[in-house]
Motif scaffolding. Structure first.
Motif, PDB file in Angstrom:
ATOM      1  N   UNK A  29       0.838  -1.202   0.000  1.00 11.76           N
ATOM      2  CA  UNK A  29       0.000   0.000   0.000  1.00 11.76           C
ATOM      3  C   UNK A  29       0.875   1.256   0.000  1.00 11.76           C
ATOM      4  N   UNK A  30       0.390   2.301  -0.674  1.00 16.64           N
ATOM      5  CA  UNK A  30       1.188   3.521  -0.839  1.00 16.64           C
ATOM      6  C   UNK A  30       1.525   4.170   0.500  1.00 16.64           C
ATOM      7  N   UNK A  47      -6.182  13.067  -4.320  1.00 18.79           N
ATOM      8  CA  UNK A  47      -5.857  11.821  -5.018  1.00 18.79           C
ATOM      9  C   UNK A  47      -4.943  12.033  -6.216  1.00 18.79           C
ATOM     10  N   UNK A  48      -4.804  13.274  -6.677  1.00 18.85           N
ATOM     11  CA  UNK A  48      -3.974  13.545  -7.843  1.00 18.85           C
ATOM     12  C   UNK A  48      -2.547  13.926  -7.464  1.00 18.85           C
ATOM     13  N   UNK A  49      -2.213  13.822  -6.185  1.00 14.80           N
ATOM     14  CA  UNK A  49      -0.856  14.095  -5.705  1.00 14.80           C
ATOM     15  C   UNK A  49      -0.203  12.805  -5.222  1.00 14.80           C
ATOM     16  N   UNK A  50       1.114  12.704  -5.331  1.00 15.14           N
ATOM     17  CA  UNK A  50       1.811  11.550  -4.765  1.00 15.14           C
ATOM     18  C   UNK A  50       2.219  11.816  -3.317  1.00 15.14           C
ATOM     19  N   UNK A  51       2.635  10.772  -2.632  1.00 11.85           N
ATOM     20  CA  UNK A  51       3.409  10.944  -1.402  1.00 11.85           C
ATOM     21  C   UNK A  51       4.807  11.379  -1.823  1.00 11.85           C
ATOM     22  N   UNK A  52       5.418  12.237  -1.024  1.00 12.91           N
ATOM     23  CA  UNK A  52       6.737  12.761  -1.393  1.00 12.91           C
ATOM     24  C   UNK A  52       7.719  12.640  -0.230  1.00 12.91           C
ATOM     25  N   UNK A  53       8.959  12.287  -0.565  1.00 14.73           N
ATOM     26  CA  UNK A  53      10.073  12.341   0.395  1.00 14.73           C
ATOM     27  C   UNK A  53      11.210  13.032  -0.344  1.00 14.73           C
ATOM     28  N   UNK A  54      11.476  14.295  -0.022  1.00 11.02           N
ATOM     29  CA  UNK A  54      12.482  15.095  -0.728  1.00 11.02           C
ATOM     30  C   UNK A  54      13.733  15.226   0.126  1.00 11.02           C
ATOM     31  N   UNK A  55      14.911  15.165  -0.521  1.00 12.01           N
ATOM     32  CA  UNK A  55      16.192  15.226   0.179  1.00 12.01           C
ATOM     33  C   UNK A  55      17.079  16.288  -0.447  1.00 12.01           C
ATOM     34  N   UNK A  56      17.769  17.045   0.377  1.00  5.53           N
ATOM     35  CA  UNK A  56      18.774  17.995  -0.095  1.00  5.53           C
ATOM     36  C   UNK A  56      19.809  18.217   0.998  1.00  5.53           C
ATOM     37  N   UNK A  57      21.001  18.646   0.583  1.00 10.31           N
ATOM     38  CA  UNK A  57      22.065  18.903   1.545  1.00 10.31           C
ATOM     39  C   UNK A  57      21.888  20.254   2.221  1.00 10.31           C
ATOM     40  N   UNK A  58      22.261  20.319   3.486  1.00 14.12           N
ATOM     41  CA  UNK A  58      22.347  21.563   4.232  1.00 14.12           C
ATOM     42  C   UNK A  58      23.634  21.500   5.052  1.00 14.12           C
ATOM     43  N   UNK A  59      24.008  22.599   5.675  1.00 14.13           N
ATOM     44  CA  UNK A  59      25.144  22.593   6.592  1.00 14.13           C
ATOM     45  C   UNK A  59      24.661  22.924   7.990  1.00 14.13           C
ATOM     46  N   UNK A  99       5.733   8.617  -4.543  1.00 16.90           N
ATOM     47  CA  UNK A  99       5.052   7.348  -4.297  1.00 16.90           C
ATOM     48  C   UNK A  99       3.603   7.510  -4.736  1.00 16.90           C
ATOM     49  N   UNK A 100       3.238   6.816  -5.819  1.00 16.40           N
ATOM     50  CA  UNK A 100       1.907   6.943  -6.399  1.00 16.40           C
ATOM     51  C   UNK A 100       1.093   5.688  -6.107  1.00 16.40           C
ATOM     52  N   UNK A 101      -0.145   5.868  -5.700  1.00 15.09           N
ATOM     53  CA  UNK A 101      -1.037   4.755  -5.449  1.00 15.09           C
ATOM     54  C   UNK A 101      -1.679   4.317  -6.765  1.00 15.09           C
ATOM     55  N   UNK A 102      -1.264   3.145  -7.264  1.00 13.21           N
ATOM     56  CA  UNK A 102      -1.838   2.586  -8.487  1.00 13.21           C
ATOM     57  C   UNK A 102      -3.161   1.889  -8.180  1.00 13.21           C
ATOM     58  N   UNK A 103      -3.194   1.200  -7.043  1.00 11.89           N
ATOM     59  CA  UNK A 103      -4.418   0.568  -6.540  1.00 11.89           C
ATOM     60  C   UNK A 103      -4.243   0.410  -5.039  1.00 11.89           C
ATOM     61  N   UNK A 104      -5.195  -0.238  -4.394  1.00  9.57           N
ATOM     62  CA  UNK A 104      -5.102  -0.375  -2.927  1.00  9.57           C
ATOM     63  C   UNK A 104      -3.918  -1.225  -2.501  1.00  9.57           C
ATOM     64  N   UNK A 105      -3.393  -2.049  -3.413  1.00  8.15           N
ATOM     65  CA  UNK A 105      -2.278  -2.938  -3.052  1.00  8.15           C
ATOM     66  C   UNK A 105      -1.038  -2.755  -3.924  1.00  8.15           C
ATOM     67  N   UNK A 106      -1.108  -1.933  -4.954  1.00 14.85           N
ATOM     68  CA  UNK A 106       0.030  -1.733  -5.854  1.00 14.85           C
ATOM     69  C   UNK A 106       0.444  -0.268  -5.830  1.00 14.85           C
TER      70      UNK A 106
END
Length: 595
Positions: A416-417, A481-493, A515-522
């Motif tokens: 699941x997403x 529903x038209x947005x994905x889950x997001x995990x964004x990474x960037x460097x900082x000091x 991370x896009x939900x294709x279906x409830x299990x995919x």
């Protein structure tokens, strides 16, 4: 180029796009062109910014109403930076279109160009975003229809609108917390012998709201209120410097309530502080009718400069604040200036002009997070990726653009997403499937959705040193529903985590998962990375087709996710303790104000 620079350039692309032998035009797009006449200008022959704000608000409102099919009112306007002044005889061209609709509000993008008809030349003046709320008389709350993006440009703006909305919602509270924590460290105001008393710059003016100032629902146009506010702010700035000031920027502001025909609007302005070549003016608008108490309509902070005959900023006089409230405004202006500089540094500069790793601190956390997620969303909306390799249903794509190489890895998993999002969000678990993550140290919880980590990677050569990275990880749940889950990474000091002799400090410009939900299990997982010299050695053989380590790594990721698909969802990192011995005490206090 940072995300702000990227989508500013995008907005300047042609708005008419040839598709299937038909000219496509955004159905919400509205254009306005106005020639600047002497009646629109000040005594220097420059277009009054108040008049400009009225035109911008009118154009944006018409666009919002075209989408909503009913009356709309201005709810807020994001930061506006005016890059140039406009003279009499020039033509102002304004284009507005709805980028995204939410429940009853929508974001409207506004692009303003100036045209010299005689020199056949055009230039950008400003690019702004306004939020409008739909109101239908006697029909209850309006449910807006969704915007359907058709082009890559529209898809970008649609995606970025959700992140800008998030920043608006947290802006007021975050700024208040930062001001409280920053002003406590500033100490007493400095006294200068030649300083101008702030009281001398105070302005108060009253306006009667008449039918020409309002829409058909008798609510005062937001642009008209902004124009009146700009007028008193200009008078206050002129009283300080005894010269004509030029408005350079307006901070993000929200309309606290409506005003109507018959209201008296009381507008007050005063110079809060000066900064060598600029000054901040605070403006407040209040309304009343008859014997009613004053209602707070709006407050804004405007930055002015005084230009010499060569259009260069002049030094402005120092200000002597009034006791108590005046000193508070003086100190808060210093804190707001620091926030503005952070915002400009992070959002407006090109990547070639600033280091990849920006110093992290509480005052710039909001903008770093915005930049982090926006950069990933921009990469996600690109549609010219080239498939380089595919193995075990794991696909590797590359994209070379503006002398930068980007790559993405794509696969589907039977998990699941939301569970996938929780499992990938905690970078400390990534070493369970990614051999490049030798160590992952949790440093600090910046806020509920952003976390700081130190990641160590192995050496590429036998005798070389490994690399380590200080990463800001920004997580986002879907807005709809038209947005994905997001995990964004960037460097900082971080001053608490300087480079060490054991590792070479690497940098990540933009990376992360959608991370896009294709279906409830995919679920479809896409990993992106904008390759920097620190990252490229780890992926170069895969891109060249000499290795398929990407396939084995992401196949291991798939096995990790499926092995944990039924495990309890990880607790959000914000629930963890914020007390870290390696952090400075003052950083802890800032963080507590942000959490």
């Amino acid at each position: 180029m940072t995300s702000e620079g990227k989508y500013a350039d995008i907005m300047q692309d042609p708005l008419f796009i040839q598709e299937s032998d038909e000219v496509y035009r955004n159905p919400t797009e509205v254009k306005m062109s106005q020639i600047v006449l002497p009646c629109h200008a000040n005594h220097c022959g420059e277009l009054s910014v108040g008049q400009l704000l009225k035109w911008m608000d009118s154009t944006a409102c018409l666009s919002a109403e075209r989408h909503a099919g009913c009356s709309c009112v201005t709810a807020s306007v994001d930061d506006i930076l005016f890059e140039h002044t406009i003279g009499v005889g020039n033509v102002v061209n304004i284009i507005a279109k709805v980028n995204r609709a939410f429940t009853s509000s929508m974001e409207v993008g506004i692009l303003l160009n100036c045209e010299d008809l005689y020199a056949d030349r055009q230039w950008k003046v400003c690019h702004a975003f306004a939020t409008f709320v739909a109101r239908r008389t006697g029909a209850g709350k309006v449910q807006l229809k969704q915007v359907l993006p058709r082009t890559q440009m529209e898809q970008m703006e649609y995606s970025l609108a959700a992140e800008r909305r998030r920043m608006r919602l947290i802006h007021a509270e975050t700024i208040t917390d930062l001001l409280n924590s920053s002003t406590a460290q500033l100490g007493e105001c400095q006294e200068y012998q030649d300083a101008v008393p702030a009281e001398r710059t105070r302005v108060e003016s009253v306006e009667l709201v008449l039918p020409p100032h309002a829409n058909h629902q008798v609510s005062t146009f937001g642009g008209q209120i902004m124009a009146w506010m700009e007028n008193v702010a200009t008078i206050a700035a002129s009283r300080l410097c005894n010269a004509h000031p030029t408005l350079r920027s307006i901070d993000m502001f929200h309309f606290r309530g409506p005003s109507h025909i018959g209201d008296r609007l009381v507008l007050k302005a005063i110079v809060n502080n000066t900064f060598k070549q600029s000054m901040e003016v605070g403006v407040c608008a209040e309304a009343y009718k008859g014997g009613e108490p004053l209602r707070h309509i709006n407050s804004a902070f405007m930055t002015f400069e005084v230009l010499d005959s060569y259009r260069k900023p002049c030094t402005v006089p120092r200000i002597r604040p009034e006791p108590v409230d005046g000193k508070r405004r003086y100190q808060e202006a210093v804190a707001r200036r620091k926030i503005r500089l952070d915002r400009k540094y992070i959002l407006s500069c090109k990547q070639a002009e600033v280091p990849v790793s920006v110093p992290w601190e509480p005052s710039n956390q909001m903008y770093l997070s915005f930049n982090n997620v926006t950069a990933l969303k921009l990469m996600d909306t690109r549609n010219n990726w080239v498939l380089t390799s595919e193995k075990n249903k794991v696909r590797l794509y590359t994209l070379e653009e503006n002398h930068m190489l980007c790559f993405k890895v794509e696969m589907n998993v039977s998990v699941a997403a939301e569970q996938t999002f929780h499992l990938l969000s905690d970078l400390r678990r990534r070493k369970e499937w990614d051999p490049l993550y030798e160590e992952c140290e949790y440093i600090n919880q910046a806020d509920e959705e952003d976390t700081l980590y130190r990641v160590a990677t192995p050496s590429i050569s036998k005798r070389g040193k490994g690399q380590d990275f200080i990463l800001l990880a920004s997580r986002r749940m879907p807005c709809d529903a038209r947005d994905p889950y997001l995990i964004a990474l960037r460097s900082v000091t971080l001053p608490t985590h300087p480079p060490t002799e054991d590792y070479t400090r690497g940098e990540v410009l933009c990376a992360g998962f959608t991370i896009w939900e294709e279906s409830s299990t995919v679920t479809k997982i896409t990993y992106y990375n904008q390759a920097t010299p620190g990252v490229l050695p780890y992926i170069s053989t895969d891109i060249a087709g000499l290795s398929s380590s990407f396939s084995s790594t992401f196949s291991a990721c798939s096995r990790f996710l499926e092995a944990n698909k039924d495990s309890p969802a990880a607790l959000p990192l914000s629930a963890m303790t914020h007390s870290m011995a390696s952090l400075q005490v003052d950083q802890k206090h800032h963080q507590e104000g942000l959490a």
